[in-house]
Design an enzyme around this catalytic site. Structure first.
Site: not given
Length: 605
Positions: A233-235, A240-241, A290, A457, A459
């Site tokens: 997980h890269i910031q 997160t989604t 992270h 989705t 965005y």
């Protein structure tokens, strides 16, 4: 002992008394209380109902009692509410008999009786309505009896027509397999959910040459075995989604258990108490906040199998996945996040078995956090880990001496980091792009053979997109993240080529299945036709010869039938096949299709 007749009559509908006879409303007192108690002890008798009496709050008078008493249980309440409208359809005598059931407090029998009588009354009413309709159609002078007879004949005719259609269909195609093939052949095509994605990437021109092994990503992930998916997980890349999709939106035999108020979900393998996912929402930050590629590759095996003996550890397959984002948008999003007070102080940055010193990794701020930091100050810090974060987190830092900048020149260091990040990204089981949510979903499903429940989705409005910057600031951000810019260009090219390759492979497989289906259907129809023709000739050969002087008539009819069938199937196939590679023709063979795709990449260059 039976109940006295007068007590039984009290719970039956009132009868019309004979003329001149007195009406008895109460029982004589010659029956003792002991006899009544003995009669009430027999289960299922009317006396037991008499002893139980009406429910609480209901009067003993028959004529003043409501049609339905309010029961104590919620289920009985619902049943009573459902049966109450049916009382209006019953006659007065039937209503009284319903009250006998109500006094016994048997709601099941009451509802069954009400439904039976109600349906009969509705059928009778419908019969009269149909009679009235036919009277309007066939003449105003028709009698009601004749109309009832005509309505019955019409209903009988409709039923006979339906049965005749079923018999004919069964005679024409007796096998269910043939019926399914005909339905599939002539039914409307199922809409492709990724058709719009194909059209959006039609103008994509590849820049890099990749082999078939680089483009074909199909992992034999055994969720019931020992394989493990590790999410890097890269910031501020949308991780997160995507992480929530992994624990809440995947169709699994044993879905993850996510409880309200808890940050982590339980993702166990079917029949085991072991996790198949190593991510923030399943195991937490077990290797640090992270953690990058260098930390995960050295930490995950020890965390998962640390309590086991080295000889008893299973041979696991660790499938690493990650999400990338446009460097400028990601940089602005991280700045806004830091501006709100984020620090990521819990990150360990462990490399080669130790964390960096304060001289190797200085801090950009002196307080507790960097909240309220302006964009210029954020860009001016030379030790800001936001610069080229994606390359640093995807590369092997041990190749450049971890965070010690004095090991090699900066130019050589940057080159080694970039090549290491490209190599690790290419050999990962899967990576997605934030800017292509639907394509990311498609590639993950095809790679791991795991389907999502609801679509992703896209965005278009984010916190980074709300930041207005001029061209000068944008160029400076691109300069600060020049390694990330080159890595993202490489990743985007590989990502889109993988998508087009997998889509082309899917269309070729669907076309091959349609061809096999068409061949099977042709053979089945010809076999059925020739069998029926042979049976007819064997039963009466002279009559068939006299009626069919031309033996080629049946053959021509069969050829016309097969030609029409082939034409309809071809039209359906043309409607389903999308426009790929600027309308260029593709081969049906999978290996030939792969070579055609690689060859088309050479032509595009």
């Amino acid at each position: 002992m039976a109940l006295p007749a007068c007590a039984v009559r009290e719970f039956e509908p009132p009868r019309q008394p004979e003329r001149g006879a007195p009406v008895r409303t109460t029982c004589p007192r010659r029956h003792s209380r002991v006899e009544a108690e003995l009669a009430a002890s027999r289960p299922g008798s009317v006396a037991a109902s008499v002893r139980a009496g009406p429910p609480r709050g209901v009067s003993h008078g028959f004529h003043t009692r409501p049609l339905l008493d309010k029961p104590r249980k919620a289920s009985s309440s619902l049943a009573g509410a459902a049966c109450a409208p049916l009382f209006a359809l019953l006659s007065r005598g039937r209503r009284r008999r319903m009250h006998v059931l109500r006094r016994r407090w048997d709601l099941g029998s009451l509802c069954r009786a009400l439904l039976t009588r109600g349906l009969a009354a509705l059928g009778h009413s419908l019969k009269h309505v149909l009679g009235a309709i036919f009277s309007k159609i066939f003449g105003p002078m028709a009698s009601v009896g004749n109309m009832d007879e005509k309505s019955n004949k019409l209903l009988l005719a409709l039923v006979m027509l339906f049965l005749f259609a079923v018999i004919v269909l069964q005679y024409v195609c007796p096998g269910t397999e043939c019926q399914l093939l005909r339905l599939q052949a002539f039914s409307s095509p199922v809409p492709d959910p990724y058709r719009s994605e194909d059209e959006s990437s039609a103008r994509f021109v590849p820049r890099y040459n990749f082999t078939r092994g680089d483009l074909l990503r199909k992992v034999d992930f055994d969720i019931k075995g020992d394989d493990l998916i590790v999410f890097l997980h890269i910031q501020k890349t949308g991780g997160t989604t995507f992480g929530r999709h992994l624990v809440r939106n995947i169709q699994l035999e044993q879905p993850c258990e996510c409880r309200v108020g808890q940050k982590k979900c339980t993702c166990h393998r079917p029949g085991k108490r072991e996790t198949w996912l190593f991510s923030r929402f399943s195991t937490g930050w077990s290797c640090g906040l992270h953690a990058d590629w260098t930390e995960l590759t050295s930490c995950v095996p020890s965390v998962v199998d640390g309590k086991r003996d080295a000889r008893l550890r299973p041979s696991r397959n660790f499938h690493y996945i990650t999400i990338l984002r446009d460097p400028v948008s990601r940089y602005l999003s991280e700045w806004r996040h830091v501006q709100r007070g984020a620090t990521w102080k819990a990150s360990l940055h462990v490399c080669d078995g130790r964390p960096p010193t304060s001289e190797e990794l200085p801090s950009c701020y002196t307080g507790d956090d960097w909240s309220g930091c302006p964009l210029k100050e954020f860009m001016d810090c030379p030790y800001n880990l936001a610069n080229n974060r994606q390359v640093r987190m995807l590369s092997d830092l041990t190749l450049v001496g971890c965070y010690n900048l004095s090991v090699m020149p900066e130019k050589q260091r940057n080159k080694v980091l970039l090549e290491s990040a490209k190599s690790n990204l290419k050999h990962m089981a899967f990576f997605g792009l934030t800017e292509f949510q639907r394509k990311t979903q498609y590639l993950f499903e095809k790679t791991f053979n795991m389907n999502f429940i609801s679509p992703f989705t896209q965005y278009n409005t984010t916190r980074a997109s709300s930041v207005e910057i001029n061209e000068e600031i944008q160029k400076r951000i691109e300069g600060l993240n020049f390694l990330d810019m080159e890595l993202y260009s490489y990743a985007k090219d590989l990502f889109l080529q993988r998508y087009q390759f997998m889509r082309q492979k899917e269309h070729q497989e669907a076309r091959r299945k349609r061809q096999e289906q068409r061949k099977f259907l042709k053979g089945r129809l010809l076999q059925t036709h020739f069998q029926s023709q042979g049976q007819g000739q064997s039963q009466n050969p002279n009559q068939n010869q006299s009626q069919n002087p031309n033996p080629n008539a049946n053959q021509n009819l069969t050829q016309n039938l097969m030609q029409n069938l082939t034409q309809s199937l071809s039209q359906k196939e043309n409607r389903e096949s999308p426009k790929q590679n600027s309308g260029k023709e593709q081969n049906d063979n999978t290996s030939n299709g792969t070579n055609d795709y690689i060859g088309s990449v050479e032509k595009w260059r």
